[in-house]
Design an enzyme around this catalytic site. Structure first.
Site, PDB file in Angstrom:
ATOM      1  N   TYR A 104       0.855  -1.201   0.000  1.00  0.00           N
ATOM      2  CA  TYR A 104       0.000   0.000   0.000  1.00  0.00           C
ATOM      3  C   TYR A 104       0.887   1.245   0.000  1.00  0.00           C
ATOM      4  O   TYR A 104       0.797   2.097   0.862  1.00  0.00           O
ATOM      5  CB  TYR A 104      -0.906  -0.028   1.245  1.00  0.00           C
ATOM      6  CG  TYR A 104      -2.171   0.782   1.115  1.00  0.00           C
ATOM      7  CD1 TYR A 104      -3.127   0.462   0.160  1.00  0.00           C
ATOM      8  CD2 TYR A 104      -2.414   1.863   1.954  1.00  0.00           C
ATOM      9  CE1 TYR A 104      -4.297   1.191   0.049  1.00  0.00           C
ATOM     10  CE2 TYR A 104      -3.582   2.606   1.862  1.00  0.00           C
ATOM     11  CZ  TYR A 104      -4.520   2.259   0.900  1.00  0.00           C
ATOM     12  OH  TYR A 104      -5.686   2.993   0.790  1.00  0.00           O
ATOM     13  N   ASP A 162      10.001  -4.232  -6.716  1.00  0.00           N
ATOM     14  CA  ASP A 162      10.184  -5.413  -7.568  1.00  0.00           C
ATOM     15  C   ASP A 162      11.091  -6.465  -6.920  1.00  0.00           C
ATOM     16  O   ASP A 162      10.850  -7.659  -7.044  1.00  0.00           O
ATOM     17  CB  ASP A 162      10.734  -4.971  -8.930  1.00  0.00           C
ATOM     18  CG  ASP A 162       9.733  -4.077  -9.636  1.00  0.00           C
ATOM     19  OD1 ASP A 162       8.681  -4.567 -10.040  1.00  0.00           O
ATOM     20  OD2 ASP A 162       9.993  -2.859  -9.740  1.00  0.00           O
ATOM     21  N   GLU A 188      19.693  27.850 -13.209  1.00  0.00           N
ATOM     22  CA  GLU A 188      19.747  27.577 -14.644  1.00  0.00           C
ATOM     23  C   GLU A 188      19.721  26.086 -14.962  1.00  0.00           C
ATOM     24  O   GLU A 188      19.113  25.675 -15.948  1.00  0.00           O
ATOM     25  CB  GLU A 188      21.018  28.201 -15.254  1.00  0.00           C
ATOM     26  CG  GLU A 188      21.109  29.723 -15.110  1.00  0.00           C
ATOM     27  CD  GLU A 188      19.976  30.458 -15.821  1.00  0.00           C
ATOM     28  OE1 GLU A 188      19.281  29.856 -16.650  1.00  0.00           O
ATOM     29  OE2 GLU A 188      19.781  31.660 -15.516  1.00  0.00           O
ATOM     30  N   HIS A 228       4.787  -3.532 -13.208  1.00  0.00           N
ATOM     31  CA  HIS A 228       6.027  -3.391 -13.992  1.00  0.00           C
ATOM     32  C   HIS A 228       6.451  -4.817 -14.350  1.00  0.00           C
ATOM     33  O   HIS A 228       6.255  -5.740 -13.549  1.00  0.00           O
ATOM     34  CB  HIS A 228       7.078  -2.668 -13.147  1.00  0.00           C
ATOM     35  CG  HIS A 228       8.427  -2.538 -13.772  1.00  0.00           C
ATOM     36  ND1 HIS A 228       8.618  -2.262 -15.118  1.00  0.00           N
ATOM     37  CD2 HIS A 228       9.670  -2.638 -13.237  1.00  0.00           C
ATOM     38  CE1 HIS A 228       9.923  -2.203 -15.359  1.00  0.00           C
ATOM     39  NE2 HIS A 228      10.571  -2.430 -14.243  1.00  0.00           N
TER      40      HIS A 228
HETATM   41  N1  LIG Z   1       6.707   4.174  -7.971  1.00  0.00           N
HETATM   42  C1  LIG Z   1       6.154   4.403  -9.155  1.00  0.00           C
HETATM   43  O1  LIG Z   1       5.870   5.535  -9.505  1.00  0.00           O
HETATM   44  C2  LIG Z   1       5.837   3.267 -10.101  1.00  0.00           C
HETATM   45  C3  LIG Z   1       5.359   3.551 -11.375  1.00  0.00           C
HETATM   46  C4  LIG Z   1       4.974   2.504 -12.199  1.00  0.00           C
HETATM   47  C5  LIG Z   1       5.091   1.194 -11.748  1.00  0.00           C
HETATM   48  N2  LIG Z   1       5.618   0.932 -10.521  1.00  0.00           N
HETATM   49  C6  LIG Z   1       5.694  -0.453 -10.046  1.00  0.00           C
HETATM   50  O2  LIG Z   1       4.726  -0.622  -9.034  1.00  0.00           O
HETATM   51  C7  LIG Z   1       5.161  -1.651  -8.140  1.00  0.00           C
HETATM   52  C8  LIG Z   1       5.098  -1.103  -6.729  1.00  0.00           C
HETATM   53  O3  LIG Z   1       6.052  -0.055  -6.623  1.00  0.00           O
HETATM   54  P1  LIG Z   1       5.873   1.067  -5.516  1.00  0.00           P
HETATM   55  O4  LIG Z   1       6.834   2.159  -5.860  1.00  0.00           O
HETATM   56  O5  LIG Z   1       4.420   1.402  -5.359  1.00  0.00           O
HETATM   57  O6  LIG Z   1       6.374   0.268  -4.215  1.00  0.00           O
HETATM   58  P2  LIG Z   1       6.491   0.827  -2.732  1.00  0.00           P
HETATM   59  O7  LIG Z   1       5.778   2.121  -2.565  1.00  0.00           O
HETATM   60  O8  LIG Z   1       7.930   0.831  -2.323  1.00  0.00           O
HETATM   61  O9  LIG Z   1       5.737  -0.317  -1.911  1.00  0.00           O
HETATM   62  C9  LIG Z   1       5.545  -0.181  -0.563  1.00  0.00           C
HETATM   63  C10 LIG Z   1       4.626  -1.267  -0.063  1.00  0.00           C
HETATM   64  O10 LIG Z   1       5.238  -2.546  -0.324  1.00  0.00           O
HETATM   65  C11 LIG Z   1       5.227  -3.306   0.861  1.00  0.00           C
HETATM   66  N3  LIG Z   1       6.408  -4.173   0.934  1.00  0.00           N
HETATM   67  C12 LIG Z   1       7.700  -3.795   0.815  1.00  0.00           C
HETATM   68  N4  LIG Z   1       8.507  -4.865   0.945  1.00  0.00           N
HETATM   69  C13 LIG Z   1       7.696  -5.920   1.161  1.00  0.00           C
HETATM   70  C14 LIG Z   1       7.924  -7.303   1.402  1.00  0.00           C
HETATM   71  N5  LIG Z   1       9.182  -7.778   1.417  1.00  0.00           N
HETATM   72  N6  LIG Z   1       6.851  -8.113   1.610  1.00  0.00           N
HETATM   73  C15 LIG Z   1       5.600  -7.609   1.615  1.00  0.00           C
HETATM   74  N7  LIG Z   1       5.302  -6.306   1.399  1.00  0.00           N
HETATM   75  C16 LIG Z   1       6.347  -5.483   1.182  1.00  0.00           C
HETATM   76  C17 LIG Z   1       5.305  -2.278   1.977  1.00  0.00           C
HETATM   77  O11 LIG Z   1       4.820  -2.918   3.100  1.00  0.00           O
HETATM   78  P3  LIG Z   1       5.005  -2.303   4.579  1.00  0.00           P
HETATM   79  O12 LIG Z   1       3.878  -1.352   4.703  1.00  0.00           O
HETATM   80  O13 LIG Z   1       4.935  -3.501   5.448  1.00  0.00           O
HETATM   81  O14 LIG Z   1       6.362  -1.651   4.599  1.00  0.00           O
HETATM   82  C18 LIG Z   1       4.421  -1.161   1.426  1.00  0.00           C
HETATM   83  O15 LIG Z   1       3.066  -1.349   1.755  1.00  0.00           O
HETATM   84  C19 LIG Z   1       6.551  -2.055  -8.599  1.00  0.00           C
HETATM   85  O16 LIG Z   1       6.433  -3.181  -9.429  1.00  0.00           O
HETATM   86  C20 LIG Z   1       7.017  -0.857  -9.416  1.00  0.00           C
HETATM   87  O17 LIG Z   1       7.993  -1.176 -10.383  1.00  0.00           O
HETATM   88  C21 LIG Z   1       5.971   1.943  -9.674  1.00  0.00           C
END
Ligand SMILES: NC(=O)c1ccc[n+]([C@@H]2O[C@H](COP(=O)([O-])OP(=O)(O)OC[C@H]3O[C@@H](n4cnc5c(N)ncnc54)[C@H](OP(=O)(O)O)[C@@H]3O)[C@@H](O)[C@H]2O)c1
Length: 327
Positions: free
Chosen positions: A22, A80, A226, A107
């Protein structure tokens, strides 16, 4: 390109959707799905700091294990590098009950690099919104959406693409446009653009330009204005009008400098470097390096972030932003 009314959330009606994580993407996507009238819940680890937020947002929260048992459609909304272990621990045990299940990614990296080799009983799809999470939610609330890329990796039940398109519609991508791609194309193009342009290339170019001005004796404040502050102005112009439109909007001196100097800076040698970076992505070298660094506690990333903190541009820009805040 597909968009509403050609695609809708119908294929997801009556299906239970769970988002594991989340954060940046998880929260905006879950809220959009909920507002689209779909049955959505969140799976979070014990002790997750996001639990209270998801509950306050009105979403049911389960443990990841329970969530995967409950759901028909499971989305990985975590970094990821964390997905392979989550797949093994939470998804695989749930597959045994023979219910038709689907897993979705935002992704393509885990599938394209074979970090996850999904059970053949699972439908596997990708819905990659072309924006950061905040944009996914803000545009949705404004009645619009962000474009999205959709792909299917395996389809044992015959309806995985319909589900993926319904998911894209549910998060708002169907309001503007959904494009079909493959996991491999999305992954390789996304990594490439992040590395050579959007993140790596731009940061390195801004820093090099700032350093060049400061070394030549100009003040850090003017150099930061700049070389960094104005990037947004040009970024907005490029986003809204393309390169030709940007060139018509800037001053004659800026335009002359652009067309006579740009390709001297980004010369054949830089293009060679870009090809080398692409080759590392396509061969799997980049994914292997990323995995090794993550498994070691990300020392390369930590060292680079520390160096960025210490760079005069970071210090100057922070000072500049405080100085120019409106009263
Ligand atoms: N960031 C972007 O703008 C973007 C854009 C396009 C696609 N994506 C893709 O979207 C996906 C998610 O990316 P994100 O940036 O949204 O991730 P993120 O914000 O870093 O994800 C955080 C969430 O992941 C949970 N988490 C982290 N490690 C975990 C683990 N080992 N086991 C279970 N839960 C875990 C966390 O849980 P806790 O609450 O317990 O810490 C938290 O709720 C990825 O595949 C990424 O490549 C991202």
């Amino acid at each position: 390109m597909l968009r509403e009314p050609d695609i809708s959330t119908e294929a997801l009606t009556g299906r239970r959707i769970v988002l594991l994580g989340y954060g940046n993407q998880g929260r905006p996507q879950a809220l959009n799905l909920k507002d689209s009238g779909l049955d959505v819940a969140v799976g979070l680890r014990e002790g997750s700091g996001q639990c209270s937020q998801a509950t306050a947002d009105g979403l049911p929260v389960f443990s990841p294990e329970e969530a995967c048992q409950w759901a028909d459609v499971i989305l990985f909304m975590m970094p990821d590098e964390a997905i392979p272990a989550a797949y093994e621990a939470y998804v695989l045990p749930a597959v045994a009950d023979e219910k038709a299940r689907y897993i979705g990614f935002a992704h393509g990296l885990c599938i394209a690099s074979s970090w996850v080799v999904p059970d053949p009983r699972l439908g596997v799809f990708l819905v990659a919104p072309k924006a950061q999470g905040r944009g996914v939610r803000d545009k949705f609330l404004a009645g619009s959406g962000v474009p999205g890329l959709v792909a299917v990796h395996q389809d044992p039940s015959g309806d995985t693409e319909a589900l993926a398109l319904a998911y894209a519609a549910g998060i708002g991508c169907g309001r503007v446009g959904v494009f079909k791609t493959t996991f491999r194309e999305e992954t390789e193009c996304d990594l490439f653009s992040e590395q050579v342009l959007l993140c790596g290339g731009l940061s390195a170019m801004i820093t090099a330009a700032f350093d060049t001005l400061v070394e030549a004796g100009y003040s850090e404040e003017v150099a930061a204005f700049e070389c960094l502050y104005e990037v947004k102005l040009l970024g907005d112009l490029l986003h809204e009008r393309g390169i030709d439109g940007m060139r018509t909007a800037i001053s004659p001196a800026a335009r002359f400098g652009d067309v006579t100097r740009g390709e001297r800076v980004i010369d054949g040698h830089v293009r060679e470097n870009m090809r080398a970076v692409l080759a590392e992505i396509r061969s799997g070298q980049f994914a292997a390096e990323l995995k090794a660094d993550a498994e070691a506690g990300s020392p390369k990333v930590a060292a680079a972030l520390e160096a960025t903190q210490q760079h005069p541009l970071t210090q100057t820009y922070r000072r500049l932003l405080t100085m120019i805040q409106p009263k």
